[in-house]
Design an enzyme around this catalytic site. Structure first.
Site, PDB file in Angstrom:
ATOM      1  N   ASP A 131      26.570  34.368  38.745  1.00 52.44           N
ATOM      2  CA  ASP A 131      29.052  34.612  38.174  1.00 52.44           C
ATOM      3  C   ASP A 131      29.098  33.875  40.019  1.00 52.44           C
ATOM      4  O   ASP A 131      28.228  32.920  39.902  1.00 52.44           O
ATOM      5  CB  ASP A 131      28.334  35.742  39.040  1.00 52.44           C
ATOM      6  N   ASP A 170      32.430  33.594  41.494  1.00 51.31           N
ATOM      7  CA  ASP A 170      33.430  34.915  42.018  1.00 51.31           C
ATOM      8  C   ASP A 170      33.624  35.569  43.775  1.00 51.31           C
ATOM      9  O   ASP A 170      32.444  36.717  42.602  1.00 51.31           O
ATOM     10  CB  ASP A 170      34.906  35.192  42.190  1.00 51.31           C
ATOM     11  N   GLY A 207      40.022  38.978  35.950  1.00 55.87           N
ATOM     12  CA  GLY A 207      40.202  38.362  34.762  1.00 55.87           C
ATOM     13  C   GLY A 207      41.920  38.166  35.571  1.00 55.87           C
ATOM     14  O   GLY A 207      42.757  38.629  35.815  1.00 55.87           O
ATOM     15  N   GLY A 208      42.589  37.420  36.132  1.00 63.09           N
ATOM     16  CA  GLY A 208      43.572  37.064  36.245  1.00 63.09           C
ATOM     17  C   GLY A 208      45.144  36.966  35.228  1.00 63.09           C
ATOM     18  O   GLY A 208      45.818  38.054  36.471  1.00 63.09           O
ATOM     19  N   ARG A 231      44.708  41.034  35.766  1.00 70.51           N
ATOM     20  CA  ARG A 231      45.372  41.271  37.058  1.00 70.51           C
ATOM     21  C   ARG A 231      47.073  41.482  37.212  1.00 70.51           C
ATOM     22  O   ARG A 231      47.310  42.635  37.617  1.00 70.51           O
ATOM     23  CB  ARG A 231      44.579  40.482  38.122  1.00 70.51           C
ATOM     24  N   LYS A 271      48.736  29.613  39.726  1.00 67.08           N
ATOM     25  CA  LYS A 271      48.105  29.667  40.130  1.00 67.08           C
ATOM     26  C   LYS A 271      46.304  29.120  40.501  1.00 67.08           C
ATOM     27  O   LYS A 271      46.002  28.580  41.010  1.00 67.08           O
ATOM     28  CB  LYS A 271      47.445  31.578  39.756  1.00 67.08           C
TER      29      LYS A 271
HETATM   30  C1  XBP Z   1      36.393  36.577  39.464  1.00 64.75           C
HETATM   31  C2  XBP Z   1      38.113  36.932  38.487  1.00 64.75           C
HETATM   32  C3  XBP Z   1      38.563  35.991  38.453  1.00 64.75           C
HETATM   33  C4  XBP Z   1      38.647  35.652  39.796  1.00 64.75           C
HETATM   34  C5  XBP Z   1      39.954  34.841  39.573  1.00 64.75           C
HETATM   35  O1  XBP Z   1      35.690  36.485  38.605  1.00 64.75           O
HETATM   36  O2  XBP Z   1      37.470  38.585  38.274  1.00 64.75           O
HETATM   37  O3  XBP Z   1      39.680  36.866  37.552  1.00 64.75           O
HETATM   38  O4  XBP Z   1      39.541  36.564  40.182  1.00 64.75           O
HETATM   39  O5  XBP Z   1      39.909  33.640  37.924  1.00 64.75           O
HETATM   40  P1  XBP Z   1      33.817  36.341  39.136  1.00 64.75           P
HETATM   41  P2  XBP Z   1      41.751  33.951  37.652  1.00 64.75           P
HETATM   42  O6  XBP Z   1      33.293  37.502  39.776  1.00 64.75           O
HETATM   43  O7  XBP Z   1      32.953  36.799  37.311  1.00 64.75           O
HETATM   44  O8  XBP Z   1      33.363  35.090  38.977  1.00 64.75           O
HETATM   45  O9  XBP Z   1      42.261  33.577  37.543  1.00 64.75           O
HETATM   46  O10 XBP Z   1      41.070  32.514  36.693  1.00 64.75           O
HETATM   47  O11 XBP Z   1      40.769  35.017  36.019  1.00 64.75           O
HETATM   48 MG    MG Z   2      31.838  37.844  41.531  1.00 68.41          MG
END
Ligand code: XBP
Ligand code: MG
Length: 264
Positions: free
Chosen positions: A9, A11, A52-53, A56, A85
């Site tokens: 993963d 983030d 997903g941003g 969200r 963003k």
């Molecule tokens: C984390 C998410 C992402 C990020 C923001 O993903 O949910 O949406 O917060 O990125 P993971 P975007 O833990 O699966 O890596 O704004 O590009 O969605």
């Molecule tokens: Mg994560």
């Protein structure tokens, strides 16, 4: 089963990116768009329930700005804010403010030396992933990953298993020979539903989440000089997460699955 691949993963797992990275980038995109919205650390933590941003952002509009009249379609509007963003996020990453978590670089290097294949499965946009890898691991590091499954490549984001299934299919591997590394409940659900043995390294926003079903929960991947803390499961004699640790987790979960099958 012999370990063949690690699927990471991004983030929260590679780096603690949400509070000081994605959240700040959203706030800068709002300001750039003339909106006086400011996502606090606390409110952003609640919004993280939606992965997903863009998704969200739409949840926020529905819950916090129900009277807002948009010039057009909500999805198109969210996509435009999200484009801004993403640019702000890349700039923040390139400033080096989001270091890789302990053990991430070491484990990736060990995997490469041992011929263990690497993949990424994330909800985040591909540009974000590339910026983080290039800044943290070097310009050529994206090529170390056989597949970078990211963002909208599958329509159903985590907790749906689709992004992991996509990565497995691209590698031509069954889940039984792979270990996933995640930081969140939502990510764990996705990995488990894809049939993957999953290690959790909780991040700042996910410390108190439910990790039932994880093969191992450790404070971070650890280093020889910075041992991890085992929060759930057994990792002895390891004091940091390495390839042999991943291999033995896979062997244990295979025997658990085997005994379940025997009982049926
Ligand atoms: C984390 C998410 C992402 C990020 C923001 O993903 O949910 O949406 O917060 O990125 P993971 P975007 O833990 O699966 O890596 O704004 O590009 O969605
Ligand atoms: Mg994560």
């Amino acid at each position: 089963m012999s370990l063949q691949a690690l699927i990471f993963d991004v983030d929260g797992t590679l780096a603690d990116t949400e509070r000081d990275g994605h959240r700040v980038a959203f706030n800068r995109a709002f300001a750039e768009s003339g909106l006086d919205w400011e996502w606090s650390v606390e409110r952003y933590g609640q919004l993280l329930e939606v992965s997903g941003g863009k998704e969200r952002l739409q949840r926020y509009l529905q819950e916090d700005q129900p009277d807002l009249i948009l010039p057009g379609d909500m999805k198109a509007w969210a996509a435009e804010i999200h484009r801004l963003k993403t640019r702000h996020y890349r700039e923040l990453v390139q400033q080096g403010i989001l270091p890789l978590r302990p053990g991430v670089k070491r484990l990736i290097q060990e995997a490469r030396q041992a011929g263990i294949r690497l993949a990424i499965a994330t909800t985040s946009a591909p540009d974000n992933v590339l910026a983080l890898l290039e800044t943290g691991l070097g310009a050529d590091s994206p090529s170390w990953f056989e597949v970078i499954a990211a963002g909208d490549v599958v329509p159903a984001k985590k907790p749906a298993p689709d992004i992991y299934c996509y990565a497995l299919e691209a590698m031509g591997l069954p889940p039984e020979v792979c270990v996933a590394i995640e930081d969140s409940h939502v990510g764990l659900q996705a990995a488990l539903q894809a049939g993957l043995t999953t290690v959790i390294t909780p991040s700042s926003y996910t410390q108190n989440e439910d990790f039932t079903g994880a093969a191992l929960v450790v404070s971070h991947l650890g280093e020889p000089s910075k041992p991890f803390q085992v929060l759930v499961g057994h990792a002895l004699p390891s004091t940091y997460f390495d390839i042999s640790c991943a291999q033995s987790l896979l062997a244990t979960s295979a025997s658990v699955t085997g005994s379940r099958i025997d009982l049926q």
